[in-house]
Motif scaffolding. Sequence first.
Motif, PDB file in Angstrom:
ATOM      1  N   ASN A 117     -85.055  37.885  46.931  1.00  0.00           N
ATOM      2  CA  ASN A 117     -85.268  37.634  45.509  1.00  0.00           C
ATOM      3  C   ASN A 117     -86.727  37.232  45.263  1.00  0.00           C
ATOM      4  O   ASN A 117     -87.071  36.056  45.387  1.00  0.00           O
ATOM      5  CB  ASN A 117     -84.340  36.522  45.011  1.00  0.00           C
ATOM      6  N   PRO A 118     -87.596  38.179  44.951  1.00  0.00           N
ATOM      7  CA  PRO A 118     -89.013  37.864  44.740  1.00  0.00           C
ATOM      8  C   PRO A 118     -89.190  36.809  43.654  1.00  0.00           C
ATOM      9  O   PRO A 118     -88.412  36.745  42.694  1.00  0.00           O
ATOM     10  CB  PRO A 118     -89.620  39.209  44.314  1.00  0.00           C
ATOM     11  N   GLN A 119     -90.229  35.977  43.805  1.00  0.00           N
ATOM     12  CA  GLN A 119     -90.484  34.884  42.879  1.00  0.00           C
ATOM     13  C   GLN A 119     -91.882  35.012  42.273  1.00  0.00           C
ATOM     14  O   GLN A 119     -92.819  35.494  42.927  1.00  0.00           O
ATOM     15  CB  GLN A 119     -90.387  33.533  43.604  1.00  0.00           C
ATOM     16  N   GLN A 120     -92.018  34.571  41.042  1.00  0.00           N
ATOM     17  CA  GLN A 120     -93.314  34.494  40.377  1.00  0.00           C
ATOM     18  C   GLN A 120     -93.345  33.180  39.611  1.00  0.00           C
ATOM     19  O   GLN A 120     -92.474  32.912  38.785  1.00  0.00           O
ATOM     20  CB  GLN A 120     -93.528  35.667  39.428  1.00  0.00           C
ATOM     21  N   PHE A 121     -94.358  32.338  39.861  1.00  0.00           N
ATOM     22  CA  PHE A 121     -94.405  31.036  39.209  1.00  0.00           C
ATOM     23  C   PHE A 121     -95.825  30.482  39.219  1.00  0.00           C
ATOM     24  O   PHE A 121     -96.681  30.948  39.962  1.00  0.00           O
ATOM     25  CB  PHE A 121     -93.453  30.044  39.898  1.00  0.00           C
ATOM     26  N   MET A 122     -96.050  29.485  38.361  1.00  0.00           N
ATOM     27  CA  MET A 122     -97.339  28.805  38.317  1.00  0.00           C
ATOM     28  C   MET A 122     -97.220  27.491  39.081  1.00  0.00           C
ATOM     29  O   MET A 122     -96.162  26.879  39.137  1.00  0.00           O
ATOM     30  CB  MET A 122     -97.759  28.512  36.869  1.00  0.00           C
ATOM     31  N   TRP A 123     -98.336  27.086  39.673  1.00  0.00           N
ATOM     32  CA  TRP A 123     -98.336  25.868  40.485  1.00  0.00           C
ATOM     33  C   TRP A 123     -99.636  25.104  40.265  1.00  0.00           C
ATOM     34  O   TRP A 123    -100.687  25.718  40.067  1.00  0.00           O
ATOM     35  CB  TRP A 123     -98.213  26.246  41.973  1.00  0.00           C
ATOM     36  N   ARG A 124     -99.546  23.789  40.261  1.00  0.00           N
ATOM     37  CA  ARG A 124    -100.733  22.941  40.165  1.00  0.00           C
ATOM     38  C   ARG A 124    -101.138  22.567  41.588  1.00  0.00           C
ATOM     39  O   ARG A 124    -100.470  21.775  42.251  1.00  0.00           O
ATOM     40  CB  ARG A 124    -100.420  21.695  39.349  1.00  0.00           C
ATOM     41  N   ASP A 167     -93.817  30.880  56.726  1.00  0.00           N
ATOM     42  CA  ASP A 167     -92.523  30.743  57.383  1.00  0.00           C
ATOM     43  C   ASP A 167     -91.587  30.117  56.354  1.00  0.00           C
ATOM     44  O   ASP A 167     -91.802  28.970  55.921  1.00  0.00           O
ATOM     45  CB  ASP A 167     -92.640  29.822  58.604  1.00  0.00           C
ATOM     46  N   ALA A 168     -90.563  30.843  55.930  1.00  0.00           N
ATOM     47  CA  ALA A 168     -89.684  30.379  54.860  1.00  0.00           C
ATOM     48  C   ALA A 168     -88.876  29.156  55.257  1.00  0.00           C
ATOM     49  O   ALA A 168     -88.434  28.390  54.393  1.00  0.00           O
ATOM     50  CB  ALA A 168     -88.738  31.500  54.440  1.00  0.00           C
ATOM     51  N   VAL A 169     -88.666  28.933  56.557  1.00  0.00           N
ATOM     52  CA  VAL A 169     -87.865  27.796  57.008  1.00  0.00           C
ATOM     53  C   VAL A 169     -88.695  26.510  57.030  1.00  0.00           C
ATOM     54  O   VAL A 169     -88.300  25.472  56.499  1.00  0.00           O
ATOM     55  CB  VAL A 169     -87.261  28.069  58.395  1.00  0.00           C
ATOM     56  N   SER A 170     -89.864  26.571  57.637  1.00  0.00           N
ATOM     57  CA  SER A 170     -90.696  25.370  57.767  1.00  0.00           C
ATOM     58  C   SER A 170     -91.634  25.175  56.579  1.00  0.00           C
ATOM     59  O   SER A 170     -92.121  24.069  56.335  1.00  0.00           O
ATOM     60  CB  SER A 170     -91.528  25.450  59.040  1.00  0.00           C
ATOM     61  N   GLY A 171     -91.895  26.251  55.838  1.00  0.00           N
ATOM     62  CA  GLY A 171     -92.826  26.160  54.713  1.00  0.00           C
ATOM     63  C   GLY A 171     -94.276  26.131  55.123  1.00  0.00           C
ATOM     64  O   GLY A 171     -95.149  25.800  54.316  1.00  0.00           O
ATOM     65  N   THR A 172     -94.563  26.494  56.358  1.00  0.00           N
ATOM     66  CA  THR A 172     -95.947  26.468  56.843  1.00  0.00           C
ATOM     67  C   THR A 172     -96.584  27.856  56.745  1.00  0.00           C
ATOM     68  O   THR A 172     -95.903  28.876  56.730  1.00  0.00           O
ATOM     69  CB  THR A 172     -96.004  25.996  58.306  1.00  0.00           C
ATOM     70  N   VAL A 173     -97.906  27.850  56.677  1.00  0.00           N
ATOM     71  CA  VAL A 173     -98.668  29.096  56.623  1.00  0.00           C
ATOM     72  C   VAL A 173     -98.837  29.637  58.037  1.00  0.00           C
ATOM     73  O   VAL A 173     -99.256  28.915  58.949  1.00  0.00           O
ATOM     74  CB  VAL A 173    -100.048  28.854  55.977  1.00  0.00           C
ATOM     75  N   LEU A 174     -98.529  30.908  58.212  1.00  0.00           N
ATOM     76  CA  LEU A 174     -98.697  31.550  59.511  1.00  0.00           C
ATOM     77  C   LEU A 174    -100.016  32.296  59.603  1.00  0.00           C
ATOM     78  O   LEU A 174    -100.628  32.375  60.668  1.00  0.00           O
ATOM     79  CB  LEU A 174     -97.535  32.515  59.774  1.00  0.00           C
ATOM     80  N   GLU A 228     -89.257  22.219  45.841  1.00  0.00           N
ATOM     81  CA  GLU A 228     -89.189  23.345  44.908  1.00  0.00           C
ATOM     82  C   GLU A 228     -89.919  24.551  45.480  1.00  0.00           C
ATOM     83  O   GLU A 228     -89.437  25.685  45.372  1.00  0.00           O
ATOM     84  CB  GLU A 228     -89.817  22.947  43.565  1.00  0.00           C
ATOM     85  N   PHE A 229     -91.087  24.322  46.096  1.00  0.00           N
ATOM     86  CA  PHE A 229     -91.838  25.413  46.707  1.00  0.00           C
ATOM     87  C   PHE A 229     -91.017  26.038  47.837  1.00  0.00           C
ATOM     88  O   PHE A 229     -90.958  27.265  47.965  1.00  0.00           O
ATOM     89  CB  PHE A 229     -93.173  24.881  47.244  1.00  0.00           C
ATOM     90  N   HIS A 230     -90.375  25.200  48.652  1.00  0.00           N
ATOM     91  CA  HIS A 230     -89.538  25.714  49.745  1.00  0.00           C
ATOM     92  C   HIS A 230     -88.387  26.547  49.204  1.00  0.00           C
ATOM     93  O   HIS A 230     -88.012  27.574  49.800  1.00  0.00           O
ATOM     94  CB  HIS A 230     -89.002  24.545  50.575  1.00  0.00           C
ATOM     95  N   ASP A 231     -87.793  26.096  48.089  1.00  0.00           N
ATOM     96  CA  ASP A 231     -86.695  26.858  47.483  1.00  0.00           C
ATOM     97  C   ASP A 231     -87.175  28.243  47.056  1.00  0.00           C
ATOM     98  O   ASP A 231     -86.447  29.237  47.193  1.00  0.00           O
ATOM     99  CB  ASP A 231     -86.139  26.114  46.268  1.00  0.00           C
ATOM    100  N   ARG A 232     -88.401  28.316  46.554  1.00  0.00           N
ATOM    101  CA  ARG A 232     -88.965  29.613  46.150  1.00  0.00           C
ATOM    102  C   ARG A 232     -89.153  30.516  47.368  1.00  0.00           C
ATOM    103  O   ARG A 232     -88.896  31.723  47.307  1.00  0.00           O
ATOM    104  CB  ARG A 232     -90.312  29.385  45.464  1.00  0.00           C
ATOM    105  N   LEU A 233     -89.631  29.929  48.459  1.00  0.00           N
ATOM    106  CA  LEU A 233     -89.810  30.713  49.678  1.00  0.00           C
ATOM    107  C   LEU A 233     -88.467  31.227  50.196  1.00  0.00           C
ATOM    108  O   LEU A 233     -88.345  32.388  50.607  1.00  0.00           O
ATOM    109  CB  LEU A 233     -90.491  29.860  50.755  1.00  0.00           C
ATOM    110  N   SER A 234     -87.469  30.356  50.170  1.00  0.00           N
ATOM    111  CA  SER A 234     -86.138  30.748  50.657  1.00  0.00           C
ATOM    112  C   SER A 234     -85.553  31.875  49.810  1.00  0.00           C
ATOM    113  O   SER A 234     -84.956  32.828  50.338  1.00  0.00           O
ATOM    114  CB  SER A 234     -85.189  29.544  50.637  1.00  0.00           C
ATOM    115  N   ALA A 235     -85.732  31.764  48.491  1.00  0.00           N
ATOM    116  CA  ALA A 235     -85.212  32.809  47.609  1.00  0.00           C
ATOM    117  C   ALA A 235     -85.885  34.141  47.909  1.00  0.00           C
ATOM    118  O   ALA A 235     -85.227  35.198  47.961  1.00  0.00           O
ATOM    119  CB  ALA A 235     -85.437  32.417  46.152  1.00  0.00           C
TER     120      ALA A 235
END
Length: 343
Positions: free
Chosen positions: A79-86, A24-31, A67-74
């Motif tokens: 606007n598809p996103q590709q990034f590395m995450w720890r 969910d791009a608004v809450s950032g939770t996994v559906l 930052e993760f939420h911003d990627r989801l919103s984009a």
Amino acid sequence: MSSRECETLSPVLDTLHTGVAIYDAVSGTVLDANARLEEILGYTPNQLRELSVAEYTANTYPHTESEFHDRLSAAANGNPQQFMWRAKRADGELIWIQVFTSRQRPTADRCVHVEVRDITQHYDTHHRAELFWRILRHNLRNEAAVIIGCAEQAMKDPESEPFKKVISTIRSRGEKLGNIATSVRQIEDAVTDSKKSTVRVSAMSAVRDVANRVSAEHPDADIRVTERERMRIDINEAFEYALAHAVENAVVHSSNESPVVEITVGPSPNTGRTEIRIEDANSPIPAEEIAALNSPTVTTSTSHGSGIGLFVMKWCVESLGGEVSFESRDSGGNAVCLLLPPK
């Protein structure tokens, strides 16, 4: 469109080797999530639905939940996103993941399709190559240049008064080259050694063993070990390399004849992981040296001639699924923290 109207994942996706989820791009939770994502992060889909992004993100790296939420919103905005995450697994182990995000479908403006791949091994291999190139290009070259220069000076005038000093410099630089070679071998051992070789031990016992060895080599040092809470960790030689470097650095870089090093063992207050904290009263570790840990190919005049002890700490601890952090103490001195998955 509400998040309830997002499509669920097809059972076929459970057969993929790539982790897949709908966010969910608004809450950032996994559906919803497939079985592979559960393997990567160690959480079941039901558990992921209840977690915030921050709870499976390594909080000592410059990655934030916002930052993760911003990627989801984009991604939700087309606007598809590709990034590395720890990422931090359920068992506390840290891994590197590659994340691809895209809008699930044009009408699902709140739903984001996310693909996750565990790239820890690839990341380690890539950055290890960068580090070894840095060592060849700067550390080894600089030491060799000093040795050659001193040798030429000695050959021109072997009877001069500074002759002994020149020979002493050659010897010390030669020893430094040997230490660099040893450090490279330790990093290589840590990266290539299988985790099957680890043993589960008392963290306090493992720390005390290393502290005793360093004390025997530096009898003037006062190395104190305190246990805040009993912890158990999985270790191998990589752990011993990392801790020995941290303690020895605190001893040899001290300006006091009888340096004091304080080591505490207990749970990390922010992550629940095992924290081994090494404190000294020395001058601050140069910021350039710490910055170089994440960018081995970026070097400065300060880092060109330095050793690679900090790299040994980083690589060895990360090979065990942990990480290293460096702090400047308010009272003066440094604090090096080795954070390992709790067992």
